[in-house]
Design a protein around this motif. Structure first.
Motif, PDB file in Angstrom:
ATOM      1  N   ALA A  86      61.711  25.708  19.398  1.00 39.37           N
ATOM      2  CA  ALA A  86      60.565  26.606  19.467  1.00 39.37           C
ATOM      3  C   ALA A  86      60.536  27.276  20.829  1.00 39.37           C
ATOM      4  CB  ALA A  86      59.266  25.829  19.227  1.00 39.37           C
ATOM      5  N   VAL A  87      60.182  28.562  20.843  1.00 36.25           N
ATOM      6  CA  VAL A  87      60.110  29.314  22.091  1.00 36.25           C
ATOM      7  C   VAL A  87      58.941  30.289  21.984  1.00 36.25           C
ATOM      8  CG1 VAL A  87      61.765  31.026  21.244  1.00 36.25           C
ATOM      9  CG2 VAL A  87      61.398  30.775  23.699  1.00 36.25           C
ATOM     10  N   SER A  88      58.217  30.458  23.079  1.00 33.12           N
ATOM     11  CA  SER A  88      57.064  31.369  23.108  1.00 33.12           C
ATOM     12  C   SER A  88      57.436  32.641  23.871  1.00 33.12           C
ATOM     13  CB  SER A  88      55.863  30.696  23.776  1.00 33.12           C
ATOM     14  OG  SER A  88      55.494  29.535  23.062  1.00 33.12           O
ATOM     15  N   ILE A  89      57.156  33.775  23.254  1.00 32.19           N
ATOM     16  CA  ILE A  89      57.458  35.077  23.852  1.00 32.19           C
ATOM     17  C   ILE A  89      56.161  35.890  23.892  1.00 32.19           C
ATOM     18  CG2 ILE A  89      58.872  37.149  23.728  1.00 32.19           C
ATOM     19  CD1 ILE A  89      60.502  34.639  24.148  1.00 32.19           C
TER      20      ILE A  89
ATOM     21  N   LEU B  28      67.251  35.783  19.220  1.00 28.52           N
ATOM     22  CA  LEU B  28      67.385  34.379  18.817  1.00 28.52           C
ATOM     23  C   LEU B  28      68.536  34.185  17.835  1.00 28.52           C
ATOM     24  CD1 LEU B  28      63.627  33.346  18.427  1.00 28.52           C
ATOM     25  CD2 LEU B  28      65.169  32.903  20.342  1.00 28.52           C
ATOM     26  N   LEU B  29      68.696  35.110  16.910  1.00 33.60           N
ATOM     27  CA  LEU B  29      69.806  35.019  15.962  1.00 33.60           C
ATOM     28  C   LEU B  29      71.151  35.157  16.677  1.00 33.60           C
ATOM     29  CD1 LEU B  29      68.391  37.090  12.957  1.00 33.60           C
ATOM     30  CD2 LEU B  29      68.650  34.611  13.111  1.00 33.60           C
ATOM     31  N   GLU B  30      71.188  35.983  17.713  1.00 33.03           N
ATOM     32  CA  GLU B  30      72.409  36.117  18.503  1.00 33.03           C
ATOM     33  C   GLU B  30      72.741  34.805  19.205  1.00 33.03           C
ATOM     34  OE1 GLU B  30      75.732  37.358  20.606  1.00 33.03           O
ATOM     35  OE2 GLU B  30      74.739  38.206  18.832  1.00 33.03           O
ATOM     36  N   ALA B  31      71.723  34.106  19.715  1.00 28.57           N
ATOM     37  CA  ALA B  31      71.945  32.813  20.361  1.00 28.57           C
ATOM     38  C   ALA B  31      72.495  31.790  19.370  1.00 28.57           C
ATOM     39  CB  ALA B  31      70.638  32.308  20.968  1.00 28.57           C
ATOM     40  N   ALA B  32      71.954  31.771  18.155  1.00 27.20           N
ATOM     41  CA  ALA B  32      72.454  30.843  17.140  1.00 27.20           C
ATOM     42  C   ALA B  32      73.875  31.188  16.735  1.00 27.20           C
ATOM     43  CB  ALA B  32      71.535  30.869  15.919  1.00 27.20           C
TER      44      ALA B  32
ATOM     45  N   ALA C  31      75.289  28.239  11.080  1.00 24.22           N
ATOM     46  CA  ALA C  31      75.282  29.041   9.849  1.00 24.22           C
ATOM     47  C   ALA C  31      73.863  29.133   9.286  1.00 24.22           C
ATOM     48  CB  ALA C  31      76.217  28.416   8.818  1.00 24.22           C
ATOM     49  N   ASP C  32      73.657  30.133   8.402  1.00 15.55           N
ATOM     50  CA  ASP C  32      72.375  30.311   7.706  1.00 15.55           C
ATOM     51  C   ASP C  32      71.206  30.333   8.692  1.00 15.55           C
ATOM     52  OD1 ASP C  32      73.766  30.278   5.292  1.00 15.55           O
ATOM     53  OD2 ASP C  32      73.610  28.097   5.135  1.00 15.55           O
ATOM     54  N   ASN C  33      71.336  31.122   9.742  1.00 12.28           N
ATOM     55  CA  ASN C  33      70.307  31.163  10.776  1.00 12.28           C
ATOM     56  C   ASN C  33      69.118  32.003  10.322  1.00 12.28           C
ATOM     57  OD1 ASN C  33      72.270  29.869  12.488  1.00 12.28           O
ATOM     58  ND2 ASN C  33      73.200  31.877  12.789  1.00 12.28           N
ATOM     59  N   PHE C  34      67.919  31.590  10.721  1.00 11.97           N
ATOM     60  CA  PHE C  34      66.728  32.395  10.461  1.00 11.97           C
ATOM     61  C   PHE C  34      65.665  32.051  11.499  1.00 11.97           C
ATOM     62  CE2 PHE C  34      66.137  28.526   8.034  1.00 11.97           C
ATOM     63  CZ  PHE C  34      64.798  28.200   8.219  1.00 11.97           C
ATOM     64  N   VAL C  35      64.730  32.979  11.671  1.00 13.05           N
ATOM     65  CA  VAL C  35      63.658  32.836  12.659  1.00 13.05           C
ATOM     66  C   VAL C  35      62.332  32.788  11.920  1.00 13.05           C
ATOM     67  CG1 VAL C  35      62.501  33.868  14.643  1.00 13.05           C
ATOM     68  CG2 VAL C  35      64.985  34.014  14.438  1.00 13.05           C
ATOM     69  N   PHE C  36      61.505  31.832  12.295  1.00  8.52           N
ATOM     70  CA  PHE C  36      60.193  31.649  11.681  1.00  8.52           C
ATOM     71  C   PHE C  36      59.120  31.906  12.738  1.00  8.52           C
ATOM     72  CE2 PHE C  36      56.679  28.707  10.447  1.00  8.52           C
ATOM     73  CZ  PHE C  36      56.341  29.317   9.252  1.00  8.52           C
ATOM     74  N   VAL C  37      58.221  32.852  12.452  1.00 12.36           N
ATOM     75  CA  VAL C  37      57.096  33.098  13.352  1.00 12.36           C
ATOM     76  C   VAL C  37      56.078  31.995  13.098  1.00 12.36           C
ATOM     77  CG1 VAL C  37      55.307  34.703  14.076  1.00 12.36           C
ATOM     78  CG2 VAL C  37      57.521  35.575  13.317  1.00 12.36           C
TER      79      VAL C  37
ATOM     80  N   TYR D  48      57.859  31.393  18.287  1.00 12.90           N
ATOM     81  CA  TYR D  48      58.925  31.552  17.301  1.00 12.90           C
ATOM     82  C   TYR D  48      59.698  30.230  17.199  1.00 12.90           C
ATOM     83  CZ  TYR D  48      58.117  36.541  18.249  1.00 12.90           C
ATOM     84  OH  TYR D  48      57.550  37.773  18.420  1.00 12.90           O
ATOM     85  N   ARG D  49      60.234  29.965  16.025  1.00 18.54           N
ATOM     86  CA  ARG D  49      61.094  28.793  15.840  1.00 18.54           C
ATOM     87  C   ARG D  49      62.398  29.244  15.196  1.00 18.54           C
ATOM     88  NH1 ARG D  49      60.466  23.451  16.417  1.00 18.54           N
ATOM     89  NH2 ARG D  49      58.218  23.722  16.742  1.00 18.54           N
ATOM     90  N   LEU D  50      63.484  28.921  15.867  1.00 21.17           N
ATOM     91  CA  LEU D  50      64.823  29.302  15.420  1.00 21.17           C
ATOM     92  C   LEU D  50      65.478  28.139  14.699  1.00 21.17           C
ATOM     93  CD1 LEU D  50      67.395  31.101  15.409  1.00 21.17           C
ATOM     94  CD2 LEU D  50      67.879  30.208  17.708  1.00 21.17           C
TER      95      LEU D  50
END
Length: 330
Positions: A160-163, A176-180, A186-192, A202-204
């Motif tokens: 989790a990261v706060s922006i 965040l997807l670039e970091a993953a 694999a199967d990366n996604f970001v959840f607000v 955000y949670r990656l």
């Protein structure tokens, strides 16, 4: 003469215990042994030997009856006093073995303990923590608490990261997807996740195929997020950033470019140092599974193939015996 018989009974009992200790694993393959059978057999032999030796002592019949009665009362008292915890842990241990909720080498979390399973005992389960220390948890605790088991075929690691609200969520998700992606997840996604007073959380998530690398990959993912946010000029407001700036408004809370690290031939994997005992337990479980699979495949094979498979089974059995002896010796 009776004293000699009692001494012989004691000697025979000791010899039987040594026989069970040294030769039991050679009489049955690992796939045919059920858990804790040797321990139960040793206890039965010792108790039987003690009562028979007392019964053969050169004492009066009433005295021997009193001694046997006293031992029976002591044994009953011990069982009665410890039965609640002892029996409960034993039943919980058998239940965990039967249900196969987790096995040697699995990554589990229970309460504040996070580690990998090294041994499934009758009364307790031993796990190796991230600090490389070993802790024994009562089986009753594991049967009553919620145990999180990391799947061996892959698991999602997350952070989790706060922006701050001044950064568009599209830019944050892309970063965040670039970091993953840099961590080969694999199967990366970001959840607000939520709106905070000072920022958006955000949670990656990213799929990790090798669950045994959970620690090192999680650390690598955190480093990648820091690098990507620094490169793209995104401020991280975790855990909280009080935005009361009394200097130039163009000033940003972004660290300066760090020094470039020299390329290494191979990165040190944290798990290899931390979970050495858990890796050994997982290896034993995999060998036992391989032995069972080969044993089941014997049906329907021609004699030549059976001979070849039989050699493989025997070789695995020898390796299991060596490792279990080494484990018990340590």
């Amino acid at each position: 003469m009776s004293l000699i018989k009692s001494a012989l009974v004691v000697l025979v009992t000791v010899m039987l215990v040594l026989f069970i200790r040294l030769l039991w694993k050679k009489t049955l393959s690992a796939s045919k042994r059920w858990p804790y059978q040797r321990q139960f057999l040793v206890i039965l032999v010792v108790l039987t030997g003690v009562f028979v030796a007392i019964a053969l002592l050169p004492l009066e019949h009433e005295v021997k009856n009193q001694i046997l009665s006293l031992l029976g009362i002591l044994l009953s008292a011990v069982i009665a006093l410890s039965s609640t915890t002892l029996v409960s842990n034993a039943m919980a241990g058998l239940m965990l073995r039967i249900t196969h909720e987790f096995r040697g080498g699995d990554f589990i979390e229970v309460d504040a303990f996070v580690g990998r399973v090294t041994n499934l005992g009758l009364f307790h389960t031993e796990i190796q923590l991230i600090s490389r220390d070993v802790v024994s948890l009562p089986n009753l605790l594991l049967s009553q608490k919620a145990v999180k088991v990391t799947r061996r075929d892959g698991t999602f690691i997350n952070l989790a990261v706060s922006i701050g609200y001044s950064v568009a969520h599209q830019l944050v998700e892309k970063a965040l997807l670039e970091a993953a992606h840099r961590c080969n997840l694999a199967d990366n996604f970001v959840f607000v996740e939520s709106f905070l007073d000072h920022a958006t959380r955000y949670r990656l998530y990213g799929m990790l195929d090798e669950s045994s690398e959970r620690l090192s990959k999680t650390s690598e993912l955190h480093k990648a997020v820091l690098d990507v946010c620094r490169e793209q000029g995104i401020e991280i407001a975790s855990p909280a950033l009080m935005d009361r700036r009394e200097f130039d408004a163009a000033k940003q809370y972004i660290p300066k470019t760090g020094m470039k690290e020299k390329p290494q031939k191979r990165k040190a994997i944290i798990e290899e140092l931390v979970f050495d005992k858990a890796d050994e337990a997982q290896s034993l479980e995999e060998l036992k599974e391989a032995q069972d699979t080969l044993s089941k495949s014997l049906d329907g094979l021609d004699p030549a193939q059976k001979k070849l498979v039989g050699k493989k089974i025997a070789k695995i059995g020898e390796e299991l015996a060596k490792r279990e002896e080494k484990k018990e010796g340590s």
